[in-house]
Motif scaffolding. Structure first.
Motif, mmCIF file in Angstrom:
data_model
loop_
_atom_site.group_PDB
_atom_site.id
_atom_site.type_symbol
_atom_site.label_atom_id
_atom_site.label_comp_id
_atom_site.label_asym_id
_atom_site.label_seq_id
_atom_site.Cartn_x
_atom_site.Cartn_y
_atom_site.Cartn_z
ATOM 1 N N SER A 1 32.173 43.481 34.099
ATOM 2 C CA SER A 1 33.604 43.737 34.071
ATOM 3 C C SER A 1 34.311 42.392 34.182
ATOM 4 O O SER A 1 33.993 41.588 35.040
ATOM 5 N N VAL A 2 35.265 42.179 33.297
ATOM 6 C CA VAL A 2 35.994 40.908 33.327
ATOM 7 C C VAL A 2 37.487 41.193 33.246
ATOM 8 O O VAL A 2 37.906 42.230 32.741
ATOM 9 N N ASP A 3 38.280 40.277 33.759
ATOM 10 C CA ASP A 3 39.724 40.445 33.663
ATOM 11 C C ASP A 3 40.270 39.540 32.565
ATOM 12 O O ASP A 3 39.557 38.698 32.011
ATOM 13 N N ASN B 1 42.344 37.062 32.460
ATOM 14 C CA ASN B 1 42.297 35.614 32.662
ATOM 15 C C ASN B 1 40.928 35.036 32.304
ATOM 16 O O ASN B 1 40.825 34.005 31.650
ATOM 17 N N THR B 2 39.884 35.744 32.770
ATOM 18 C CA THR B 2 38.524 35.278 32.501
ATOM 19 C C THR B 2 38.249 35.303 31.007
ATOM 20 O O THR B 2 37.624 34.375 30.471
ATOM 21 N N LEU B 3 38.733 36.354 30.347
ATOM 22 C CA LEU B 3 38.526 36.437 28.903
ATOM 23 C C LEU B 3 39.199 35.275 28.190
ATOM 24 O O LEU B 3 38.641 34.681 27.272
ATOM 25 N N VAL B 4 40.408 34.948 28.627
ATOM 26 C CA VAL B 4 41.117 33.826 28.016
ATOM 27 C C VAL B 4 40.290 32.558 28.174
ATOM 28 O O VAL B 4 40.096 31.786 27.240
ATOM 29 N N LYS B 5 39.754 32.392 29.392
ATOM 30 C CA LYS B 5 38.978 31.180 29.662
ATOM 31 C C LYS B 5 37.674 31.163 28.875
ATOM 32 O O LYS B 5 37.316 30.170 28.255
ATOM 33 N N ARG B 6 36.956 32.306 28.910
ATOM 34 C CA ARG B 6 35.629 32.325 28.301
ATOM 35 C C ARG B 6 35.682 32.225 26.781
ATOM 36 O O ARG B 6 34.854 31.561 26.170
ATOM 37 N N THR B 7 36.625 32.925 26.176
ATOM 38 C CA THR B 7 36.648 32.916 24.710
ATOM 39 C C THR B 7 37.313 31.663 24.177
ATOM 40 O O THR B 7 37.030 31.229 23.071
ATOM 41 N N ARG C 1 36.791 51.989 20.801
ATOM 42 C CA ARG C 1 36.094 52.346 22.040
ATOM 43 C C ARG C 1 34.842 51.521 22.284
ATOM 44 O O ARG C 1 33.829 52.032 22.763
ATOM 45 N N GLN C 2 34.889 50.262 21.931
ATOM 46 C CA GLN C 2 33.778 49.384 22.301
ATOM 47 C C GLN C 2 34.037 48.754 23.652
ATOM 48 O O GLN C 2 33.148 48.203 24.273
ATOM 49 N N ILE C 3 35.302 48.772 24.064
ATOM 50 C CA ILE C 3 35.616 48.354 25.427
ATOM 51 C C ILE C 3 36.543 49.391 26.043
ATOM 52 O O ILE C 3 37.188 50.162 25.326
ATOM 53 N N VAL C 4 36.566 49.430 27.362
ATOM 54 C CA VAL C 4 37.546 50.260 28.049
ATOM 55 C C VAL C 4 38.242 49.387 29.071
ATOM 56 O O VAL C 4 37.734 48.322 29.447
ATOM 57 N N GLN C 5 39.420 49.817 29.481
ATOM 58 C CA GLN C 5 40.152 49.067 30.490
ATOM 59 C C GLN C 5 40.365 49.957 31.699
ATOM 60 O O GLN C 5 40.745 51.114 31.577
ATOM 61 N N ARG C 6 40.064 49.414 32.887
ATOM 62 C CA ARG C 6 40.323 50.102 34.145
ATOM 63 C C ARG C 6 41.117 49.160 35.000
ATOM 64 O O ARG C 6 40.577 48.140 35.423
ATOM 65 N N GLY C 7 42.400 49.462 35.221
ATOM 66 C CA GLY C 7 43.220 48.498 35.944
ATOM 67 C C GLY C 7 43.158 47.174 35.221
ATOM 68 O O GLY C 7 43.319 47.119 34.003
ATOM 69 N N GLN C 8 42.864 46.107 35.946
ATOM 70 C CA GLN C 8 42.815 44.815 35.267
ATOM 71 C C GLN C 8 41.481 44.541 34.624
ATOM 72 O O GLN C 8 41.288 43.503 34.020
ATOM 73 N N TRP C 9 40.518 45.440 34.795
ATOM 74 C CA TRP C 9 39.166 45.138 34.351
ATOM 75 C C TRP C 9 38.872 45.721 32.990
ATOM 76 O O TRP C 9 39.101 46.887 32.740
ATOM 77 N N PHE C 10 38.332 44.859 32.139
ATOM 78 C CA PHE C 10 37.834 45.321 30.854
ATOM 79 C C PHE C 10 36.321 45.433 30.977
ATOM 80 O O PHE C 10 35.674 44.600 31.600
ATOM 81 N N GLU C 11 35.762 46.471 30.360
ATOM 82 C CA GLU C 11 34.315 46.633 30.389
ATOM 83 C C GLU C 11 33.827 47.019 29.002
ATOM 84 O O GLU C 11 34.506 47.730 28.276
ATOM 85 N N ARG D 1 53.862 44.052 33.006
ATOM 86 C CA ARG D 1 53.071 44.407 34.196
ATOM 87 C C ARG D 1 51.755 43.684 34.059
ATOM 88 O O ARG D 1 50.989 43.928 33.139
ATOM 89 N N VAL D 2 51.536 42.793 34.979
ATOM 90 C CA VAL D 2 50.425 41.869 34.811
ATOM 91 C C VAL D 2 49.526 41.902 36.034
ATOM 92 O O VAL D 2 50.006 41.909 37.168
ATOM 93 N N HIS D 3 48.236 41.928 35.791
ATOM 94 C CA HIS D 3 47.279 41.855 36.885
ATOM 95 C C HIS D 3 47.038 40.401 37.247
ATOM 96 O O HIS D 3 46.863 39.563 36.372
ATOM 97 N N VAL D 4 47.063 40.118 38.504
ATOM 98 C CA VAL D 4 46.841 38.752 38.976
ATOM 99 C C VAL D 4 45.558 38.746 39.793
ATOM 100 O O VAL D 4 45.393 39.562 40.689
ATOM 101 N N GLN D 5 44.669 37.857 39.449
ATOM 102 C CA GLN D 5 43.426 37.732 40.209
ATOM 103 C C GLN D 5 43.483 36.510 41.109
ATOM 104 O O GLN D 5 44.214 35.572 40.832
ATOM 105 N N ARG D 6 42.714 36.530 42.166
ATOM 106 C CA ARG D 6 42.612 35.313 42.979
ATOM 107 C C ARG D 6 42.072 34.200 42.106
ATOM 108 O O ARG D 6 41.099 34.403 41.384
ATOM 109 N N PRO D 7 42.693 33.032 42.147
ATOM 110 C CA PRO D 7 42.183 31.941 41.328
ATOM 111 C C PRO D 7 40.799 31.521 41.825
ATOM 112 O O PRO D 7 40.503 31.592 43.016
ATOM 113 N N SER D 8 39.963 31.099 40.893
ATOM 114 C CA SER D 8 38.619 30.665 41.282
ATOM 115 C C SER D 8 38.685 29.273 41.889
ATOM 116 O O SER D 8 39.686 28.565 41.745
#
Lengths: 367, 506
Positions: free
Chosen positions: A323-325, A327-333, A351-361, B383-390
């Motif tokens: 599960s990634v959020d 921000n992480t996707l922006v960084k990783r890709t 439906r290759q990904i789903v979103q739960r709250g901030q998490w994509f899976e 509406r934006v999710h904010v994560q703790r910065p690493s």
């Protein structure tokens, strides 16, 4: 009203269980040396029983206002059968159980229990990975002719049942912790009905029972008792699944665990089970082999989905099946936000990904 | 024997002219104030008498009657003290009536004759229709914002009487501060990582879109929100005066120059009552936090902890840009056009939220998210999710752009919006959008999918298009592309949908 000769013993037991705080222990006291019908008559006529006077008083009031016949009709009209330990059709696996249920309420047909049984259990708060695996195991096991057992809770349980139903072969059986007319959780209403239609929903608790906290550990023991193999898909360090595992161990049932990422909080429990020596369940074939049956020929590992669009592949790769959020996707890709957003939207649409709250899976797309 | 002095009283944030009539007649010595004064106003009797005596002047040993006209308007506060004192002195003949004929007075008196500052001096002085207005020294700066009136400032009653008797000089007018003091606002460069949240902050500032941050404690929601007002352009003169009036009337501090030139930032605690947030009061109508945030940013931290009734009160100001308060004692309108930034935890434990990691039951998580649901949530465009910065974000490398750089782009987008005839892109109507940005086929598909998946309402779609317009403006692109719309959709997370997609059987 007391044409009791016409009503079976099960009807009287069902009526007795409607009384206040009637549990297995009190039931034994009441039934000591009596048939259920006699016990009922004893309560109505206030014969001395080995219980407190106030409780007897409450029972008497309740019993006098209860129409046993109407109650029994309520069961039969809902297609609910009541099984006592001595009844025909009482699950053979539970006879000789260290703590067998005195009575089982069943909606549907327990015939599926003649098949080999596998309980697929896990946390309610699962990841998409866990849900996908539970679904696939449920589907493939049912397709092999194995009865899939679970608890109809949210998360893993629901996914396993949904998979078993999708195979449309071996009927699934659910063991629940509330009365059979109290669907819990209510979000699983549709699933509950389908399981009852295809296979059976079983409960130890009489009609109208609320899903009380302490019902679930008791439910887990029945689940463990009914299963030949218990498969834990995802579980935290402690929780209902671990309780079921303990019950399974006490009954010498085989426990298997699905390996998960070491960083996933939902796989801490299962990874610990593997470390403790449980057999890993990496495919439905592993479970089938554990049952001593011929493994299914077709591998059930997810076929890698080829994605035409390069940028989509890049996004999917950056998930690493975790599960990634955003921000992480922006960084990783390293993609710009606009292209990433478009990619996410279309992956979500297919439906290759789903979103739960901030998490994509990532998902295999069944659920 | 009769004097008539111009003064004013405050109703809400607007001044109302009041004529202070003083009559001195023979009879038993006494001092009465009539004309619907409230308690603090009636207490003026004692303050005025003491101040006059302390200033070395005589108090008339006759019957003094003060009428505050019009008698239908409730007079509140001590701002009429000075006018009453001058009225008494004129009626007694100590001051020539001619010398105060075209003069209004605003000020509270101390027992020793000092003239104390009064909240709301700006609207009060504005309401007095005389060419010269006397205000307390401390309020001179804000009063001098009123054009084409002569503002006189005084520090005590004795000096004022001397001047009026022709024996003294007015103290020189306060020097207008040319450069408004730039209050140091926190800088966006301090924020590490948080790529998406920064982006959202920039869009919110540029387009005037209300913003919700969802994230665990310590993720930096508050830090980000506090940087929003620094991204906004300075207030235009009209709004600045409006804001200054509200702050003056609410008794909030004003900067040295008197004028509030920078957008205010208000962050009420989540225990705030509806009256504190929206405005009102039983006898005296006061502006609330939403009005104090007029022209600037209203930050609601822990939005889920505010009482639902209080939050519901935000709907009118969000919709109309003003608050209408009606009470038995009267009604008032307060301007309240603000940029709403809210922050909330994703679930009661607030901590994990990661699939498989949160210990809240799904039901309690759902209930928590529900508190923000409904019409209010629909008005939050971003509406934006904010994560703790690493750790890598915190210690490695560089901070992001500074507020100044972002503010430049924001200013540009805002002026583009002015060109379209709106204050900001959030105010664009569906018709205007259709004219400027007809949707292309791909965009229509994108939106259709989102709508059919239940992620977007009709209003939501319009909001998404407004946001997409702002994103395009920030990139200096004329046409809104599917990429812009997809970004707008990504930045419109649905906190209520937590777990909706993994309810396996729908």
């Amino acid at each position: 009203m007391f044409d009791d000769g016409l009503l079976p013993a099960e009807a009287w037991v069902a009526a007795l269980l409607q009384l206040d705080s009637m549990g297995p222990a009190k039931m034994r006291v009441v039934l000591a040396g009596r048939t259920p019908a006699e016990a009922w008559a004893a309560i109505v006529s206030d014969e001395p029983l080995k219980t407190s006077a106030t409780l007897r008083q409450r029972w008497r009031v309740k019993a006098r206002s209860t129409d046993v016949k109407a109650l029994w009709q309520q069961h039969t009209s809902h297609g609910i059968s009541v099984l006592l330990t001595e009844s025909v059709g009482f699950p053979a696996r539970l006879i000789g159980d260290p703590e067998p249920p005195d009575v089982l309420f069943v909606r549907g047909d327990l015939g599926a229990l003649r098949l080999p049984t596998v309980a697929i259990i896990g946390t309610r708060n699962c990841t998409q990975y866990g849900a996908d695996v539970a679904y696939e195991f449920g589907r493939d096991l049912a397709a092999t002719g194995i009865c899939v057992l679970s608890g109809l809770a949210l998360g893993i349980d629901a996914a396993a049942h949904a998979g078993a139903l999708a195979a449309n072969l071996a009927p699934p059986v659910a063991v629940v912790g509330s009365g059979l007319n109290r669907i819990y959780p209510s979000r699983n209403r549709a699933l509950w009905t389908s399981v009852a239609q295809a296979g059976a929903v079983v409960s130890e608790y009489p009609l109208g029972s609320a899903p009380l906290r302490w019902h679930f550990p008791a439910r887990n023991r029945i689940l463990a008792g009914l299963a030949d193999v218990v498969v834990v898909v995802e579980s935290g360090e402690e929780g209902g699944s671990m309780h079921t595992v303990a019950e399974a161990a006490a009954r010498d049932r085989t426990v298997m665990a699905v390996p998960g990422p070491i960083r996933s909080p939902a796989s801490v429990g299962t990874n610990q089970l593997l470390a403790d020596g449980c057999a890993p369940a990496a495919s439905a074939g592993d479970i089938v082999a554990m049952l001593g049956l011929c493994p299914i020929s077709e591998a059930t590992r997810p076929t890698p989905i080829t994605v035409a669009d390069k940028s989509h592949q890049r996004i999917l790769d950056s998930f690493c099946w975790q599960s990634v959020d955003l921000n992480t996707l922006v960084k990783r890709t390293g993609m710009d936000f606009s292209a990433l957003s478009i990619g996410l939207e279309s992956l979500r649409q297919t439906r290759q990904i789903v979103q739960r709250g901030q998490w994509f899976e990532r998902t295999t797309g069944h659920l | 024997m009769l004097a008539r002095i111009s003064a004013a009283t405050l109703v809400g944030v607007v001044g109302h002219p009041v004529a202070v009539e003083v009559h001195i007649s023979n009879g038993l010595p006494g001092f009465t104030v009539v004309g619907l004064p409230d308690v603090s106003c009636r207490e003026a009797r004692d303050r005025v008498r003491a101040a006059v005596l302390s200033s070395g002047l005589a108090w008339p040993l006759r019957r003094v009657t003060v009428n505050l006209a019009p008698s239908g308007v409730r007079k509140e506060g001590a701002g009429l003290d000075l006018a009453i004192a001058i009225g008494v002195l004129v009626a007694e003949g100590d001051i020539d009536a001619g010398s105060v004929e075209n003069m209004g007075f605003v000020g509270e008196l101390g027992l020793d004759g000092t003239i104390r500052p009064v909240p709301g001096t700006l609207p009060l002085a504005d309401a007095v229709h005389t060419s010269e207005i006397v205000v307390p020294n401390a309020n001179a700066a804000e009063a001098s914002l009123i054009q084409d009136r002569t503002i006189r400032s005084v520090s005590n009653l004795r000096d004022l009487v001397d001047v009026l008797q022709g024996e003294g000089e007015w103290s020189p007018a306060p020097e207008a501060i040319e450069e408004p003091v730039r209050v140091t606002e926190p800088d966006l460069a301090d924020v590490r990582g948080q790529h998406v949240a920064r982006h959202a902050l920039e869009i919110a500032a540029a387009g005037g879109h209300h913003l919700l941050f969802i994230g665990p404690p310590g993720a930096g929601k508050t830090m980000l929100a506090k940087r929003l007002s620094g991204l906004l352009p300075s207030l235009d003169v009209e709004t600045a005066i409006e804001v200054t009036r509200i702050h003056s009337a609410a008794g909030l501090g004003l900067p040295a120059g008197g004028l509030i030139a920078r957008p205010p930032f208000r962050a009420p605690h989540h225990g705030a009552s509806a009256v504190a947030l929206i405005g009102g009061g039983s006898s005296v109508l006061r502006p609330g936090e939403v009005s104090a945030a007029h022209g600037g940013v209203l930050f609601l931290d822990e939005m889920g902890e505010f009482s639902p009734a209080v939050l519901d009160g935000l709907r009118q100001p969000l919709e109309e840009g003003l608050v209408r308060v009606s009470r038995a004692s009267g009604s008032a309108e307060f301007p309240a056009r603000f940029l709403l930034v809210a922050a909330t935890n994703p679930c009661p434990c607030g901590d994990l939220g990661r699939p498989g990691g949160c210990f809240c039951s799904s039901a309690s998580r759902f209930r928590y998210a529900r508190r923000l649901s409904g019409p209010l949530l629909d008005r939050l465009d971003l509406r934006v999710h904010v994560q703790r910065p690493s750790g890598e974000d915190l210690f490695g490398g560089r901070g992001g752009e500074s507020s100044a750089e972002v503010a430049d782009r924001v200013g540009r987008v805002r002026s583009t919006a002015h060109g379209r005839g709106v204050r900001c892109n959030a105010e664009l109507s569906a018709k205007q959008l259709d004219e400027t940005d007809p949707l292309c086929v791909d965009s229509v598909t994108l939106l259709e999918v989102a709508i059919s998946a239940g992620r977007l309402s009709a209003r939501g779609m319009h909001r998404v298009r407004c946001v997409a317009r702002t994103i395009a403006d920030l990139e200096e692109v004329d046409i809104v592309t599917p990429g812009h719309l997809a970004q707008a959709l990504q930045l419109r997370a649905d906190p209520v949908a937590v777990n909706r997609e993994v309810d396996h059987v729908r």
